[in-house]
Structure formats: structure tokens, C-alpha cells
Design an enzyme around this catalytic site. Structure first.
Site: not given
Length: 727
Positions: A559, A645, A690
Site C-alpha cells: 500500500s 482495488d 486492497h
């Protein structure tokens, strides 16, 4: 009544310093406590199973997601003796400890997302929501309340459970591994349980009871990753569902939290920098809510309640770090807040729990874990330094005023059970299952000096008997954003790497939250490059102190951690041999200029607004991984991305990958024959989640990539992984 997960500092995972002495205060009276969530220990042989966190953290409503972790004991089985029944009057902790001491040394799993309410335990068994009598919770004698397969989802699991006060209803939030979407089902409890209602895209939810003894469910609705609407619903003959509140500022989100004594339902409205809390009376939920303090930019605060007083964790005042304050519930405004407790510098509050006569703070100070127990009757403070191997807490909230249970874990060690017993004033630890990793590995805490002289903490793991560490492979972890700590929960693949001779290094760079709010502030907006400097200093320090070498050094991030990892690949690629990235944020500039994306407005406090301010635009250009790709040598990079995502759009990752490959091709062409070009792999997984932390496919692909790039034999590591994962 049912126990709720705690709000404190799970919210945005901000750090918390400057607290250490207890201020003068009046003694507090008894308050009611809710029945508790607890971990049920179950014996298993030779495989690793998951436990679910009992409630998503507020931090995970930002650019992160709820995670599911692992736990096991890799010990040899012993012939089982006949188990003697435990006394009925034995408290929960003693039962757990007695079972652990008398059970054979087999592997066991720790199952979470279980609610103890009244005489029942509610949990997931297979694909069903079930309940069993408390004393029969380990006997597989349960009543099926709802079959998750009715929702026609792919491999659904229960993420959160709430039981109505009088046990007429139970609500459960259900998700799947490959999507952030969730469904909340409400089951009417009767001789034949039936689904009373279902609500899509629910984030947080809590039960209260009104003056007519009617159960009222409050819940938040999430749309496009934004949680701005609060609803309340009733069931049965007086069925209704109405919107209760809408937050109009798109940079804020709403989260519900029921205080531990169930006296108030708090409606928390917050963004990265500012919060505002409203109180909904748990006895009169139809009355208008009461505002504690109107939002003030830069002021964060979170609220608990005990005996007509509010305990407020806030960063108000100097220094702008968290401290604990207190005020009467009927005079909640900020001018009435009195300082109650302060902490030492460089201390982060992980969580807070209230008991009848005690307040317990779970802390991280100078990269070590502590528990502070405050006696509310005599102002005493007892600080307990926890074992140096411990890197993270797993909260085991409970209502028993005698005990405060919790678990400790590290990336290479499964959770271990601890309980502080107030009467004895002592901390007890689980016995009977000593993990062999404690003798075969070492944990070190070092510091690296960054360019500006800041000392950056690192946590390092390696085998005790490793010889010539300079020739061992190194896996560096980094995040450095949103004031969030690096994830230090147990991961079986990390343990296997250490067993196979790897060195693991966790670099707690600025932008994260390990050393407090200022540590985050020093790594965001126009100070984001501090995090990059910290990462460079950490890796150079590791090499300088004899931990591996550049040709054996790898880096991993997920991320927003991809920003620093990608920036390092541009600025100092010679430090690395290979990199693995998962759902990485790599195109900061274009993403932050696209206001149609769901999180852009919410993220402005972290990255700045390049659309309206040239200062931020020019600064982002200095470190944005996509913007700084150039023809040069790069480490090999393996990227895992997810097709749908919403948090880190696939488009930006694909654009980064294509541009990087073009730059490498140009560099290869200019370098001539004999140059070995790095491997750039983009692995696009289906689904809309995610980060899928537990994906076996992802884990094996990443490990295979690292071993191949370093020229290592991976046969034994995959054999060891089979001890932990079901392939």
C-alpha cells in the site's frame, strides 16, 4: 451486556507520547461492565488456522484494511491424558491457564470474533454463525443460527458480531477474502432462528435498548470507501430503518463505538487530523445526540465513560501528543477537560481499557511494549515492561473486573496469552507451551542515524546460531505513512524465512506512528523525504554493522509503503537486489490530482493538494516513484496488484510497470552486452480487496521470486511452510 471492541488509538493508529504521572483526582465509583469477547483455545494438529480480529480498526478505514492473522505452536504431539472437568467457579483466566498446562503439546489455534453474552458464546463454525452454552464452547455442541452460504458469497467469513442487550437478536458483519464489501445480517433468536434483515456495505454497528425495551441497531453505511451516513433500525412488529446522521464534509468519515459500560454510543466523526464526538444516550437513543466538543482543526480526541465521567484521549495542548483527560459527562466541552494522566516522551498508546477500579494503558515506549496499570482509588501507577521479544498486542477485551487479559506476538512468534490480575498486582503468562523460536532466534533493537541526525528505530530478527551474518539474505520492511506502525503481527512465512537463515529488519521510519504524533508529522506533506532518508540510513546501517550486503538485500512494502520503497528504487537502487510490493501506491501525483477517486480528499492531509498548490505539486514530484523513473539499473521487482482495488487503482500500477520496463530496456540498450537486466513482474489478482494478507498464492509467489533472484534453494522453505499453511 455485550462487550465492544475499544476505540482508543486503534483509530488512525496515531502514536501517543508525553504521559507518566497521575494527576490528583477524586476516587471513582463502581460501573457496569459488558460481557466480553474472548479467545477460545482449541487443539489442532499440524496445521495453521486463522483467527479473525473482533472488529475492524478505524485506521483500516483509511488506506488500509482489516487483516486476518495466524497463530500456531510448532510442537511435537504428546499422547493425550483424560481431561478432568474444571471447577465451575474458576474464573476465565484460570480455566485457560489450567487447560494449557494440562493439554498435550500439540498445535492449537486461537479463534477470535467470538462474543460471550449471558450464558452463550457466539462464533463462526464452518460456514455458519452458531452459538453454544459457555461451558460447552469447546465440545462442538452448538446451535446453528445462520448459514452464510445463503448470501451466495465466495468463501464468506464473519468479521464482527454484536448481540442485542436482551439477546433477542444477533447481528453479524460478513465479508469475503477478495472484496471490501460487507453485509450485515440480523438474526432473530428463537426456537427457530430466522434472518430478520440484511444491510449492505455496513462498516460499524452497535445495539442499544430504548425506554420501551426495544432493541435499536445503529450502523454506518459505506459508499465508495466513504463512511458518511449513520442509520438506526428496529425490528419485529415495529420495524423501521431511518437515516440518523449524514456527514457532509467528504474528508471525514463516521465510526460508531459503544462505551465499555454501554452507557453511551459514541458517534466519532474524524479525518486524519481532526475529530468530533457526539454522545447518544444508551438509555434514550431516540433523544438528540449531545456534542462533546465541536471539531477544531488539528485536535483529535476519543472518549470512554465510567461512573458519570468521560475519559478523553486527546492531543489538545502542548506538547501536541496524546494525553488522558477527564470531565463530568454533563459538562463535556473542552474547557472542562482536566489533565488526568501523562506519559513519557516517545511513547505511543496502543489501547486503553477501563475497569471497576483500574485504568490499563497498553503502550509502546522507545520501540518496547509496556502495560501501565492506574489504580483509580489511590492514584497508583504500576508500569510493567513486557518481554523484549514482543512487538505487538492482541487485545482480549473482557468484562471481568478481576483480570485484564491480552496477547503478545511478533512477526516470527505466534500470540502468547498474558493476564494482569488486579488482586495480586501481578502479570501471569501462559505456561506449558514454550515456543522453540525463543531459543533458536534473536530479536535486536537498533537505531540508524538519518541525514539530519534523527535516530530511527529498527527491529531485527535472525537465527541465534547464524554464522557470518554478512553472507545471509536480508528482508527489509517499511511503511512510513498515516502515523501507522509497521505491521508486527505473526506471519508464518516470516518465521520460515528466519528458520532458513534470513535476517528480517523492520525500519520504523518517520511518517509512521512508532514514536508519537510528531514522528508522523515529520514524515508527511513537505517532510515526506525524511522517511526516504530514514530508510536509506537504516539499510546502510544494517550493512555497516554486518547484517547482509546489497547483493543479498531485499525490500518489501504494501500500500502506501510502496511510496518509500519505489522512491528508494529510484534514488539508491544499488542498495537492493530485489523488491516485493503489494497493492503499492506508486503514482502519488496523478492520484492526488484526481478528485474523482474516493480517497483523494481524505488523503490531502497526508500528501498535500497538488491541484491547488504548486508547493505540494513540486514537492511530490521530488519523490513520487512514477515521476522519477529513469534509465538506470534497478533491482528486480515483483508487484502484486488487485483487479478491482478501489484504494490503489490498478491503472497507476500498470502505468508504473510499463514506464519502468521502458526505462530498463533503454538502460540495457545503452549498457551493451553482458548486462543482466532485472526482472519486473506484475501479478494481477482477481477481486476487489486492497491487500489479501493470507493469500497462499501470493505468499508462495513472493517467496519463490525472492529465492530465485538471490539464487537460493527454496526446497526446504516450502516444505516448512506446509507446517503452517493448507495448500
Amino acid at each position: 451486556m455485550q462487550q465492544k471492541t475499544k476505540l482508543f488509538l486503534q483509530v488512525l493508529k496515531y502514536s501517543i507520547p508525553q504521559l507518566g504521572k497521575c494527576m490528583q483526582k477524586q476516587p471513582l465509583n463502581h460501573c457496569n461492565f459488558a460481557d466480553h469477547y474472548y479467545n477460545r483455545i482449541k487443539l489442532k494438529k499440524y496445521h495453521l488456522t486463522k483467527y479473525l480480529q473482533n472488529k475492524p480498526k478505524i485506521s483500516e478505514l483509511a488506506r488500509n484494511i482489516p487483516s486476518r492473522s495466524f497463530s500456531c505452536k510448532d510442537l511435537q504431539p504428546v499422547k493425550q491424558e483424560n481431561e478432568k472437568p474444571l471447577p465451575e467457579n474458576m474464573d476465565a483466566f484460570e480455566k485457560v491457564r489450567t487447560r494449557l498446562e494440562t493439554q498435550p503439546q500439540e498445535e492449537y489455534e486461537i479463534i477470535n470474533v467470538e462474543v460471550k453474552h449471558g450464558g452463550f458464546v457466539y462464533y463462526q463454525e464452518g460456514c455458519c454463525l452458531v452459538r453454544s452454552k459457555d461451558e460447552e464452547a469447546d465440545n462442538d455442541n452448538y446451535e446453528v443460527l445462520f448459514n452464510l452460504e445463503e448470501l451466495k458469497l465466495d468463501q464468506p467469513f464473519i468479521d464482527c458480531i454484536r448481540v442485542a442487550p436482551d439477546e433477542k437478536y444477533v447481528a453479524a458483519k460478513i465479508r469475503t477474502e477478495d472484496s471490501e464489501a460487507s453485509t450485515c445480517v440480523v438474526i432473530k433468536l428463537s426456537d427457530q432462528p430466522v434472518m430478520e434483515a440484511s444491510f449492505p456495505n455496513v462498516s460499524s454497528f452497535e445495539w442499544v435498548k430504548d425506554e420501551e425495551d426495544e432493541d435499536v441497531l445503529f450502523y454506518t453505511f459505506q459508499r465508495n470507501l466513504r463512511c458518511n451516513d449513520v442509520y438506526r433500525a428496529t425490528f419485529g412488529d415495529n420495524k423501521r430503518n431511518e437515516r440518523f446522521y449524514t456527514e457532509k464534509d467528504p474528508s471525514y468519515f463516521v465510526f460508531l463505538y459503544l462505551t465499555k459500560d454501554s452507557r453511551f454510543l459514541t458517534m466519532n466523526i474524524m479525518n486524519k487530523m481532526t475529530s468530533e464526538v457526539w454522545l447518544i444516550d444508551g438509555l434514550s437513543p431516540w433523544d438528540p445526540p449531545v456534542l462533546i466538543q465541536k471539531r477544531i482543526y488539528g485536535v483529535l480526541y476519543y472518549v470512554e465513560h465510567r461512573d458519570d465521567e468521560l475519559y478523553i484521549l486527546t492531543n489538545v495542548g502542548e506538547p501536541t501528543e496524546f494525553k488522558l483527560m477527564r470531565t463530568a459527562a454533563d459538562t463535556p466541552a473542552i474547557m472542562n477537560w482536566d489533565l488526568f494522566f501523562t506519559m513519557k516522551r516517545n511513547t505511543k498508546v496502543i489501547d486503553l481499557d477501563m475497569f471497576k477500579d483500574h485504568c490499563v494503558l497498553f503502550l509502546k515506549h522507545s520501540n518496547l511494549l509496556y502495560v501501565n496499570v492506574i489504580g483509580l482509588a489511590d492514584d497508583s501507577v504500576r508500569s510493567l515492561k513486557l518481554p523484549p521479544w514482543a512487538c505487538g498486542f492482541i487485545m482480549d477485551t473482557n468484562s471481568d473486573p478481576k483480570n485484564c487479559p491480552f496477547q503478545l506476538c511478533s512477526p516470527i512468534r505466534p500470540p502468547k496469552y498474558y493476564t494482569y490480575k488486579f488482586a495480586e498486582g501481578k502479570l501471569f503468562e501462559e505456561t506449558g507451551h514454550e515456543d522453540p523460536i525463543t531459543k533458536t532466534s534473536r530479536v535486536l533493537r537498533l537505531e540508524a542515524k538519518s541525514k539530519d541526525g534523527k535516530l530511527v528505530p529498527m527491529t531485527i530478527f535472525h537465527k541465534t546460531d547464524s554464522e557470518d551474518l554478512q553472507k545471509k539474505p536480508l528482508l527489509v520492511h517499511v511503511y512510513g505513512a498515516y502515523g501507522m506502525d509497521l505491521k508486527m503481527n505473526f506471519r508464518p512465512e516470516r518465521r520460515v524465512l528466519v528458520d532458513d537463515g534470513w535476517i528480517l529488519a523492520y525500519c520504523h521510519v518517520r511518517g509512521g506512528g512508532e514514536l508519537g504524533l510528531q514522528w508522523h508529522a515529520d514524515g508527511r506533506l513537505t517532510k515526506k523525504l525524511n522517511g526516504l532518508a530514514d530508510l536509506e540510513a537504516c539499510i546502510k546501517t544494517l550493512h555497516g554493522q554486518g547484517f547482509s550486503q546489497p547483493s543479498l538485500t531485499t525490500l518489501t512494502a504494501f500500500s502506501a509503503g510502496g511510496v518509500l520503497a519505489g522512491a528508494l528504487c529510484n534514488s539508491n537502487p544499488e542498495l537492493l537486489r530485489a523488491v516485493t510490493l503489494e497493492a503499492p501506491f506508486l503514482d502519488v501525483l496523478n492520484t492526488m490530482m484526481d478528485t474523482t477517486l474516493p480517497l483523494t480528499l481524505e488523503e490531502l492531509e497526508e500528501w498535500g493538494n497538488p491541484s491547488s498548490d504548486e508547493k505540494y505539486k513540486n514537492y511530490i514530484k521530488r519523490y513520487c516513484p512514477y515521476q522519477n523513473i529513469k534509465p538506470q539499473h534497478y533491482p528486480s521487482i515483483h508487484i502484486t496488484a488487485y483487479e478491482n482495488d478501489e484504494r490503489v487503482p490498478l491503472k497507476g500500477i500498470v502505468s508504473y510497470t510499463e514506464k519502468l520496463k521502458e526505462a530498463i530496456m533503454e538502460h540495457t540498450k545503452n549498457t551493451g552486452e553482458g548486462y543482466q537486466a532485472p526482472n519486473i513482474i506484475l501479478d494481477i489478482q482477481p477481486g476487489g480487496n486492497h491487500v489479501i494478507e493470507d493469500s497462499h498464492k501470493k505468499i508462495t509467489a513472493q517467496i519463490k521470486f525472492l529465492y530465485e533472484e538471490l539464487g537460493l534453494d527454496s526446497t526446504s522453505v516450502f516444505e516448512d511452510l506446509k507446517k503452517y499453511l493448507k495448500f
